[in-house]
Design a protein around this motif. Structure first.
Motif, PDB file in Angstrom:
ATOM      1  N   PRO A 238       0.840  -1.192   0.000  1.00  0.00           N
ATOM      2  CA  PRO A 238       0.000   0.000   0.000  1.00  0.00           C
ATOM      3  C   PRO A 238       0.879   1.248   0.000  1.00  0.00           C
ATOM      4  N   ASN A 239       0.429   2.252  -0.739  1.00  0.00           N
ATOM      5  CA  ASN A 239       1.137   3.538  -0.796  1.00  0.00           C
ATOM      6  C   ASN A 239       2.414   3.550  -1.633  1.00  0.00           C
ATOM      7  N   ALA A 240       2.738   2.433  -2.266  1.00  0.00           N
ATOM      8  CA  ALA A 240       3.964   2.395  -3.077  1.00  0.00           C
ATOM      9  C   ALA A 240       3.799   3.275  -4.313  1.00  0.00           C
ATOM     10  N   GLY A 241       2.539   3.372  -4.796  1.00  0.00           N
ATOM     11  CA  GLY A 241       2.277   4.206  -5.977  1.00  0.00           C
ATOM     12  C   GLY A 241       1.604   3.434  -7.106  1.00  0.00           C
ATOM     13  N   LYS A 242       0.875   2.361  -6.747  1.00  0.00           N
ATOM     14  CA  LYS A 242       0.237   1.541  -7.786  1.00  0.00           C
ATOM     15  C   LYS A 242      -0.817   2.324  -8.579  1.00  0.00           C
ATOM     16  N   SER A 243      -1.687   3.019  -7.835  1.00  0.00           N
ATOM     17  CA  SER A 243      -2.722   3.798  -8.534  1.00  0.00           C
ATOM     18  C   SER A 243      -2.085   4.894  -9.372  1.00  0.00           C
ATOM     19  N   SER A 244      -1.044   5.511  -8.808  1.00  0.00           N
ATOM     20  CA  SER A 244      -0.373   6.582  -9.565  1.00  0.00           C
ATOM     21  C   SER A 244       0.242   6.016 -10.844  1.00  0.00           C
ATOM     22  N   LEU A 245       0.772   4.801 -10.762  1.00  0.00           N
ATOM     23  CA  LEU A 245       1.372   4.174 -11.947  1.00  0.00           C
ATOM     24  C   LEU A 245       0.302   3.893 -13.001  1.00  0.00           C
ATOM     25  N   ILE A 256      -8.589   5.635  -8.075  1.00  0.00           N
ATOM     26  CA  ILE A 256      -8.609   6.694  -7.059  1.00  0.00           C
ATOM     27  C   ILE A 256      -7.260   6.676  -6.329  1.00  0.00           C
ATOM     28  N   VAL A 257      -6.547   7.780  -6.410  1.00  0.00           N
ATOM     29  CA  VAL A 257      -5.246   7.861  -5.726  1.00  0.00           C
ATOM     30  C   VAL A 257      -5.470   8.478  -4.352  1.00  0.00           C
ATOM     31  N   THR A 258      -4.945   7.844  -3.349  1.00  0.00           N
ATOM     32  CA  THR A 258      -5.131   8.372  -2.003  1.00  0.00           C
ATOM     33  C   THR A 258      -3.939   7.989  -1.129  1.00  0.00           C
ATOM     34  N   ASP A 259      -3.693   8.749  -0.084  1.00  0.00           N
ATOM     35  CA  ASP A 259      -2.569   8.362   0.771  1.00  0.00           C
ATOM     36  C   ASP A 259      -3.013   7.559   1.983  1.00  0.00           C
ATOM     37  N   ILE A 260      -4.276   7.104   2.000  1.00  0.00           N
ATOM     38  CA  ILE A 260      -4.687   6.184   3.069  1.00  0.00           C
ATOM     39  C   ILE A 260      -4.390   4.758   2.586  1.00  0.00           C
ATOM     40  N   LEU A 342      11.333   1.338  -8.869  1.00  0.00           N
ATOM     41  CA  LEU A 342      11.685   2.016  -7.615  1.00  0.00           C
ATOM     42  C   LEU A 342      11.117   3.423  -7.676  1.00  0.00           C
ATOM     43  N   ASN A 343      10.046   3.646  -6.935  1.00  0.00           N
ATOM     44  CA  ASN A 343       9.291   4.899  -7.062  1.00  0.00           C
ATOM     45  C   ASN A 343       9.666   5.920  -5.973  1.00  0.00           C
ATOM     46  N   LYS A 344       9.171   7.113  -6.169  1.00  0.00           N
ATOM     47  CA  LYS A 344       9.363   8.261  -5.255  1.00  0.00           C
ATOM     48  C   LYS A 344      10.825   8.721  -5.238  1.00  0.00           C
ATOM     49  N   ASN A 345      11.415   8.666  -6.398  1.00  0.00           N
ATOM     50  CA  ASN A 345      12.806   9.058  -6.567  1.00  0.00           C
ATOM     51  C   ASN A 345      13.036  10.545  -6.292  1.00  0.00           C
ATOM     52  N   ASP A 346      11.918  11.291  -6.307  1.00  0.00           N
ATOM     53  CA  ASP A 346      12.062  12.742  -6.062  1.00  0.00           C
ATOM     54  C   ASP A 346      12.380  13.052  -4.599  1.00  0.00           C
ATOM     55  N   LEU A 347      12.036  12.087  -3.708  1.00  0.00           N
ATOM     56  CA  LEU A 347      12.292  12.326  -2.280  1.00  0.00           C
ATOM     57  C   LEU A 347      13.744  11.969  -1.966  1.00  0.00           C
ATOM     58  N   THR A 348      14.631  12.689  -2.592  1.00  0.00           N
ATOM     59  CA  THR A 348      16.050  12.307  -2.606  1.00  0.00           C
ATOM     60  C   THR A 348      16.661  12.061  -1.226  1.00  0.00           C
ATOM     61  N   THR A 375      11.580   5.651 -10.875  1.00  0.00           N
ATOM     62  CA  THR A 375      10.554   6.607 -11.305  1.00  0.00           C
ATOM     63  C   THR A 375      10.245   7.622 -10.220  1.00  0.00           C
ATOM     64  N   SER A 376       9.701   8.722 -10.671  1.00  0.00           N
ATOM     65  CA  SER A 376       8.981   9.601  -9.750  1.00  0.00           C
ATOM     66  C   SER A 376       7.639   9.821 -10.420  1.00  0.00           C
ATOM     67  N   LEU A 377       6.643   9.114  -9.923  1.00  0.00           N
ATOM     68  CA  LEU A 377       5.330   9.194 -10.578  1.00  0.00           C
ATOM     69  C   LEU A 377       4.682  10.538 -10.304  1.00  0.00           C
ATOM     70  N   LEU A 378       5.179  11.199  -9.283  1.00  0.00           N
ATOM     71  CA  LEU A 378       4.650  12.523  -8.961  1.00  0.00           C
ATOM     72  C   LEU A 378       4.895  13.487 -10.123  1.00  0.00           C
ATOM     73  N   ASN A 379       6.056  13.357 -10.761  1.00  0.00           N
ATOM     74  CA  ASN A 379       6.305  14.268 -11.888  1.00  0.00           C
ATOM     75  C   ASN A 379       6.546  13.540 -13.224  1.00  0.00           C
TER      76      ASN A 379
HETATM   77  P1  GDP Z   1      -1.081   2.799  -3.907  1.00  0.00           P
HETATM   78  O1  GDP Z   1      -1.657   2.651  -2.553  1.00  0.00           O
HETATM   79  O2  GDP Z   1       0.062   1.846  -4.093  1.00  0.00           O
HETATM   80  O3  GDP Z   1      -2.080   2.689  -5.031  1.00  0.00           O
HETATM   81  O4  GDP Z   1      -0.398   4.236  -3.963  1.00  0.00           O
HETATM   82  P2  GDP Z   1      -0.944   5.618  -4.562  1.00  0.00           P
HETATM   83  O5  GDP Z   1      -0.719   5.666  -6.025  1.00  0.00           O
HETATM   84  O6  GDP Z   1      -2.331   5.836  -4.044  1.00  0.00           O
HETATM   85  O7  GDP Z   1       0.084   6.644  -3.907  1.00  0.00           O
HETATM   86  C1  GDP Z   1       0.189   6.799  -2.519  1.00  0.00           C
HETATM   87  C2  GDP Z   1       0.683   8.203  -2.184  1.00  0.00           C
HETATM   88  O8  GDP Z   1       2.015   8.365  -2.676  1.00  0.00           O
HETATM   89  C3  GDP Z   1      -0.144   9.308  -2.846  1.00  0.00           C
HETATM   90  O9  GDP Z   1      -0.251  10.389  -1.932  1.00  0.00           O
HETATM   91  C4  GDP Z   1       0.692   9.695  -4.062  1.00  0.00           C
HETATM   92  O10 GDP Z   1       0.468  11.039  -4.448  1.00  0.00           O
HETATM   93  C5  GDP Z   1       2.086   9.494  -3.529  1.00  0.00           C
HETATM   94  N1  GDP Z   1       3.067   9.225  -4.591  1.00  0.00           N
HETATM   95  C6  GDP Z   1       2.963   8.345  -5.621  1.00  0.00           C
HETATM   96  N2  GDP Z   1       4.076   8.379  -6.371  1.00  0.00           N
HETATM   97  C7  GDP Z   1       4.903   9.296  -5.834  1.00  0.00           C
HETATM   98  C8  GDP Z   1       6.194   9.796  -6.186  1.00  0.00           C
HETATM   99  O11 GDP Z   1       6.854   9.396  -7.167  1.00  0.00           O
HETATM  100  N3  GDP Z   1       6.743  10.742  -5.355  1.00  0.00           N
HETATM  101  C9  GDP Z   1       6.082  11.209  -4.261  1.00  0.00           C
HETATM  102  N4  GDP Z   1       6.676  12.135  -3.538  1.00  0.00           N
HETATM  103  N5  GDP Z   1       4.861  10.792  -3.922  1.00  0.00           N
HETATM  104  C10 GDP Z   1       4.266   9.839  -4.686  1.00  0.00           C
END
Ligand code: GDP
Length: 474
Positions: A238-245, A256-260, A342-348, A375-379
């Protein structure tokens, strides 16, 4: 052995050939020896006369469909294709009516009341096949054209309808038949036919044939991927970024992307077109043990999906720690084609997981065999690289993209494999210096398998099965 098809019905059939939804125009198709006389009972010309029996073949006429009371049911255009110059080789009539379901059904009911039988799915094409107008590969191509979901599927089905596979298989069969006939003649009439040195020649010929078939078979896996797409599962905690991907790949906000943690509860299916291939994406609830029942449904489904997927996209939040859950997930995709993201690469400042420590996740290896993409799915960083990695993993550069023949049908693939096996047995017999009778048995088998592909050697059951998958009115 020849075809054992014998359930040829000669009654007159009808069906709605266009989609079962309201549309501008609908087509009701009638085929069989009584097509003309039956349709004449319900059709009148613009002058309200029953003129269909004098209707010139291959022309289209304007008029009305009327019920038993003489009331107009619809204003139509009616065309008549006289057999054998028709789709089924029988007399075929097509009624172009308005495309409303009610009106088309009324016309269909009238036809049934005048002596037509409702066609089974695929029965028009089955008649085209049974009458010898098309072979089985062409019949299957008709269905594939209707169902084509992308340009590749359409192009290869079109080539198949033009006879690309038929011609290839037919030529192979003729070569085998010639050899079988030669051996038989030589055994019957040794004075006129000399078998000295024949086995060497035969070995050469059979090897060449096998090579040809192997080449075709090589296109099968890629052909299937290009036609049907890659069943892709996205897994990760959870929260790895699956929905964002999923959103980044599909370019919309469907999931639906969410941080819960654990909010993507349903299995969402989405189709993404890359340049050459389609991804059939399945997002999942994340793979982890949980006591939450709703999540549990999602988790079990996720495990099932991994098993049936062609590709795992395993996404890791590189700012988290590797734990048992990661180990569980990595063991699920160990035997699958996998890409690690490997996601969230922006959080260096917070990166804890890098490429170097991945081997400890995939136990027993010093390096990771899978492509690893940062990756950084955020950007949106790394998405293009990921798409390239997917394409490289599935499309073998050896097969020319413009290659004319691709084997996309599993039935063809299996029969070609059996043919190659039989031909290998022929070569084996030659190498063991066995008598010519042995060659004939396996050559005959190869001949029959190839015959099954084009439908010259199939029974009623198989024909039934193949055509039952067709749609109504085709
Ligand atoms: P899921 O639970 O695996 O489906 O994850 P989500 O796609 O819902 O993402 C969880 C949280 O991580 C959300 O608040 C996203 O905005 C955030 N997030 C996803 N990818 C990145 C990223 O590359 N960088 C940062 N900083 N946040 C990210």
């Amino acid at each position: 052995m020849s075809s054992v098809l014998n359930n040829f019905n000669d009654d007159t059939i009808c069906a709605i050939a266009t989609a079962m939804s309201d549309a501008g125009i609908g087509i009701i198709r009638v085929s069989g020896k009584d097509a003309l006389t039956i349709c004449d009972k319900i059709y009148v010309s613009s002058k309200k006369e029953h003129t269909l029996l004098t209707h010139k073949p291959n022309t289209i006429k304007y008029g009305y469909i009327c019920n038993d009371q003489g009331d107009i049911v619809d204003e139509v255009m009616i065309s008549f294709m006289k057999g054998p110059h028709s789709y089924t080789r029988e007399d075929v009539i097509e009624i172009n009516s308005h495309g409303g379901m009610l009106v088309m059904n009324e016309i269909l009911s009238l036809l049934l009341s005048k002596g037509c039988r409702l066609a089974e799915p695929g029965e028009f094409t089955k008649r085209a096949f049974l009458s010898g107008r098309i072979d089985l590969t062409k019949a299957e191509a008709v269905m594939d054209i209707i169902g084509a979901q992308n340009k590749f599927a359409l192009d290869s089905s079109r080539a198949q309808l033009q006879g690309s596979i038929y011609k290839e298989v037919k030529a192979l069969r003729e070569d085998i038949l010639y050899q079988m006939a030669y051996i038989e003649s030589a055994i019957d009439d040794p004075e006129s036919y000399d078998l000295t040195g024949y086995s060497d020649k035969l070995k050469e010929k059979v090897t060449a044939m096998s090579e040809k078939i192997r080449k075709l078979l090589k296109t099968a896996d890629e052909g299937k991927i290009r036609k049907d797409g890659i069943k892709t599962v996205i897994i990760g905690k959870p929260n790895a970024g699956k929905s964002s991907l999923l959103n980044a790949l599909s370019g919309n906000e469907r999931a639906i992307v969410t941080d819960i943690a654990g909010t993507t509860r349903d299995v969402i299916e989405e189709t993404v077109r890359l340049d050459d291939i389609i991804l059939n994406l399945i997002d999942t609830a994340g793979i982890r043990d949980t006591e939450d029942l709703i999540e549990k449904i999602g988790v079990d489904k996720a495990k099932e999906k991994v098993e049936e997927a062609d590709l795992c996209l395993y996404i890791i939040d590189s700012t988290s720690e590797i734990d048992d859950e990661d180990k569980q997930i990595s063991s699920l995709c160990a035997d699958k084609k996998t890409i690690v993201i490997l996601n969230k690469n922006d959080l260096t400042g917070d990166i804890k997981i890098s490429k170097d420590i991945l081997p400890m996740l995939f136990s027993g290896s010093d390096s990771v065999d899978f492509p690893v993409i940062t990756t950084s799915l955020l950007n949106g960083e790394g998405i293009e690289e990921l798409k390239r990695a997917i394409t490289e993993l599935f499309l073998d550069g050896e097969i020319a993209p413009k290659q004319e023949i691709y084997i996309t049908n599993l039935r063809h693939k299996e029969l070609l494999s059996k043919t190659v096996e039989s031909l290998a047995l022929v070569i084996d017999s030659i190498e063991k210096d066995l008598s010519e009778d042995f060659y004939t048995v396996d050559l005959t088998n190869a001949y029959v398998y190839l015959g099954e592909i084009i439908g010259e050697e199939i029974g009623d059951d198989l024909a039934e099965e193949i055509f039952s998958k067709f749609c109504m009115g085709k």
